[in-house]
Design a protein around this motif. Structure first.
Motif, PDB file in Angstrom:
ATOM      1  N   ILE A  30       8.010  48.938  22.439  1.00  0.00           N
ATOM      2  CA  ILE A  30       8.118  47.988  21.329  1.00  0.00           C
ATOM      3  C   ILE A  30       7.760  48.673  20.013  1.00  0.00           C
ATOM      4  CG2 ILE A  30       7.225  45.827  20.366  1.00  0.00           C
ATOM      5  CD1 ILE A  30       6.741  44.883  23.266  1.00  0.00           C
ATOM      6  N   GLU A  31       6.694  49.473  20.014  1.00  0.00           N
ATOM      7  CA  GLU A  31       6.279  50.193  18.809  1.00  0.00           C
ATOM      8  C   GLU A  31       7.387  51.111  18.307  1.00  0.00           C
ATOM      9  OE1 GLU A  31       1.418  50.648  19.073  1.00  0.00           O
ATOM     10  OE2 GLU A  31       2.675  52.136  20.104  1.00  0.00           O
ATOM     11  N   ALA A  33      10.606  50.935  18.937  1.00  0.00           N
ATOM     12  CA  ALA A  33      11.818  50.199  18.566  1.00  0.00           C
ATOM     13  C   ALA A  33      11.708  49.567  17.181  1.00  0.00           C
ATOM     14  CB  ALA A  33      12.113  49.120  19.608  1.00  0.00           C
ATOM     15  N   PHE A  34      10.508  49.083  16.825  1.00  0.00           N
ATOM     16  CA  PHE A  34      10.347  48.341  15.570  1.00  0.00           C
ATOM     17  C   PHE A  34       9.488  49.058  14.528  1.00  0.00           C
ATOM     18  CE2 PHE A  34      11.378  45.110  18.739  1.00  0.00           C
ATOM     19  CZ  PHE A  34      12.344  44.366  18.073  1.00  0.00           C
ATOM     20  N   LYS A  35       8.992  50.237  14.880  1.00  0.00           N
ATOM     21  CA  LYS A  35       8.159  51.014  13.951  1.00  0.00           C
ATOM     22  C   LYS A  35       6.944  50.203  13.495  1.00  0.00           C
ATOM     23  CE  LYS A  35      11.391  54.058  14.313  1.00  0.00           C
ATOM     24  NZ  LYS A  35      11.225  55.126  15.317  1.00  0.00           N
ATOM     25  N   VAL A  36       6.242  49.629  14.459  1.00  0.00           N
ATOM     26  CA  VAL A  36       5.011  48.891  14.185  1.00  0.00           C
ATOM     27  C   VAL A  36       3.876  49.504  15.003  1.00  0.00           C
ATOM     28  CG1 VAL A  36       6.210  46.720  13.671  1.00  0.00           C
ATOM     29  CG2 VAL A  36       5.478  47.208  16.024  1.00  0.00           C
ATOM     30  N   THR A  53       9.316  42.688   9.844  1.00  0.00           N
ATOM     31  CA  THR A  53       9.317  43.303  11.169  1.00  0.00           C
ATOM     32  C   THR A  53       8.188  42.753  12.029  1.00  0.00           C
ATOM     33  OG1 THR A  53      10.182  45.336  10.179  1.00  0.00           O
ATOM     34  CG2 THR A  53       9.309  45.495  12.416  1.00  0.00           C
ATOM     35  N   VAL A  56       9.173  39.445  13.431  1.00  0.00           N
ATOM     36  CA  VAL A  56      10.122  39.564  14.546  1.00  0.00           C
ATOM     37  C   VAL A  56       9.395  39.978  15.826  1.00  0.00           C
ATOM     38  CG1 VAL A  56      12.106  40.854  15.442  1.00  0.00           C
ATOM     39  CG2 VAL A  56      12.106  40.069  13.068  1.00  0.00           C
ATOM     40  N   VAL A  57       8.501  40.958  15.713  1.00  0.00           N
ATOM     41  CA  VAL A  57       7.758  41.428  16.884  1.00  0.00           C
ATOM     42  C   VAL A  57       6.854  40.329  17.433  1.00  0.00           C
ATOM     43  CG1 VAL A  57       6.040  43.095  17.697  1.00  0.00           C
ATOM     44  CG2 VAL A  57       7.869  43.838  16.157  1.00  0.00           C
ATOM     45  N   LEU A  60       9.028  38.148  19.447  1.00  0.00           N
ATOM     46  CA  LEU A  60       9.396  38.871  20.661  1.00  0.00           C
ATOM     47  C   LEU A  60       8.273  38.786  21.692  1.00  0.00           C
ATOM     48  CD1 LEU A  60      10.988  40.901  22.430  1.00  0.00           C
ATOM     49  CD2 LEU A  60       9.966  42.732  21.051  1.00  0.00           C
ATOM     50  N   ILE A  83      14.452  43.480  23.467  1.00  0.00           N
ATOM     51  CA  ILE A  83      14.308  44.220  22.207  1.00  0.00           C
ATOM     52  C   ILE A  83      15.641  44.266  21.464  1.00  0.00           C
ATOM     53  CG2 ILE A  83      13.970  46.534  21.240  1.00  0.00           C
ATOM     54  CD1 ILE A  83      11.749  46.944  23.332  1.00  0.00           C
ATOM     55  N   ARG A  87      16.461  42.704  17.786  1.00  0.00           N
ATOM     56  CA  ARG A  87      16.890  43.594  16.703  1.00  0.00           C
ATOM     57  C   ARG A  87      18.224  43.145  16.123  1.00  0.00           C
ATOM     58  NH1 ARG A  87      16.013  49.823  18.327  1.00  0.00           N
ATOM     59  NH2 ARG A  87      16.690  50.054  16.177  1.00  0.00           N
TER      60      ARG A  87
END
Length: 351
Positions: A30-31, A33-36, A53, A56-57, A60, A83, A87
């Motif tokens: 998850i990190e 994929a979403f750059k979090v 973002t 959204v996470v 999710l 994911i 996205r």
């Protein structure tokens, strides 16, 4: 870049463990994929990243926890699908995706739709008497059709199940196979047997088969028959001819359901022979009582690499099509240029 933080309270540590996965592998997916940045502290999941973002996470993770609470196993394939859908902005369609249990297999496994495409397919089979499932390999077309057939049979909606497919070799010659006729055609029907064995169990399947309640046969056996109160599945339909498809679609009678499955990118017919599935999709698309469900690579439920393979083949085929179109356009332009030169020469001669 301004960062934001959101917190989700988790009151069940087992759900948290299943969500994060072994050695936090789900967390890292998850990190990446979403750059979090994700962390867990004092029964809370902390999300740090850009505001939109992070939002959204958060959604999710809430959907994933709901799926886990409903008994879903969060494997890599399912997580990647969720994911992808978030996205692409379609995550709001996922809650309740796997609520409906179609059947329970002989080993106690629940059979449910795993993707939105599969969910649409199942609903179409429930609603329509004739459903076409068209799409790439690995999207569960055959398995779900068999599951729906077994469900209808167990609920006394039909009195028997008939499953068929054309006996066409996948680009190779197998020669003269030994044994009687049934032994010769069995290799072509193996995927159908596998689905029935998995859902019903071998003993139950054989018992139903002996009583004539389940029939698995090559397409040639369908000619001249009328099938009432039956659930009829035509698998690998891309390998039917136009005549075979027309023959098959006129076999079912009162109280019957028909499901036709195929992948139009894997046609094994002789060169120049048009697929009956492709033709039927063109001819019958306007018939309101028939459902056409098209799967995409997003619905692939096999190894994640299968989806990538399908995508790369699609890209290659599109490039080849563009090259062919460009070649044809060049030919037409060259021909037009020659005609113009010829006409100019003719006009000069007349002067």
């Amino acid at each position: 870049m301004e960062t934001h933080e959101r917190r989700i309270t988790v009151d069940n540590l087992e759900i948290l463990y299943k969500l994060f996965g072994n050695l936090d592998e789900n967390l890292m997916r998850i990190e990446n994929a979403f750059k979090v940045k994700l962390a867990s502290r004092d029964g809370e999941i902390i999300i740090i990243g850009e505001d939109q973002t992070v939002h959204v996470v958060e959604k999710l993770i809430e959907v994933l926890m709901g799926a886990i609470k409903a008994g879903e196993v969060l494997d890599a394939q399912k997580l990647d699908y969720f994911i992808t859908m978030f996205r692409e902005g379609e995550g709001d369609k996922l809650p309740g995706l796997s609520d409906a249990i179609l059947v329970v297999t002989s080993k106690g496994k629940f059979v449910k739709p795993k993707t939105l495409g599969q969910q649409k397919y199942v609903k179409a089979i429930q609603k329509y008497d004739v459903t076409f499932g068209i799409g790439p390999a690995g999207t569960g077309k055959t398995y779900l059709a068999v599951a729906m057939a077994v469900k209808a049979f167990k609920n006394d909606e039909v009195s028997r199940i008939v499953i068929t497919r054309p006996a066409v070799e996948a680009g190779e010659s197998l020669g003269f196979l030994p044994g009687d006729l049934q032994m010769k055609v069995d290799p072509y029907l193996r995927p159908l047997y596998d689905a029935l064995y998995d859902i019903l169990g071998t003993e139950t399947y054989l018992k139903y088969k002996e009583r004539g309640l389940i029939e698995v046969a090559p397409l040639a056996y369908m000619r001249g028959r009328t099938l009432d109160n039956s659930f009829i599945i035509l698998d690998e339909a891309q390998n039917t001819t136009i005549e075979q498809m027309k023959m098959f679609l006129t076999r079912f009678g009162f109280g019957s359901k028909v499901v036709v499955n195929g992948d139009v990118t894997q046609i094994d017919l002789p060169f120049g022979k048009k697929s009956g599935l492709v033709h039927a999709a063109e001819v019958l698309r306007s018939v309101e009582e028939i459902s056409m469900v098209e799967f995409t690579d997003r619905d692939v439920v096999r190894h994640s690499l299968v989806r990538r393979i399908i995508q790369e083949y699609d890209k290659f085929e599109k490039r080849q099509q563009y090259k062919e179109i460009a070649k044809q356009e060049d030919k037409l332009e060259s021909k037009a240029k020659k005609n113009r030169q010829k006409q100019d020469g003719h006009n000069t001669g007349r002067r």
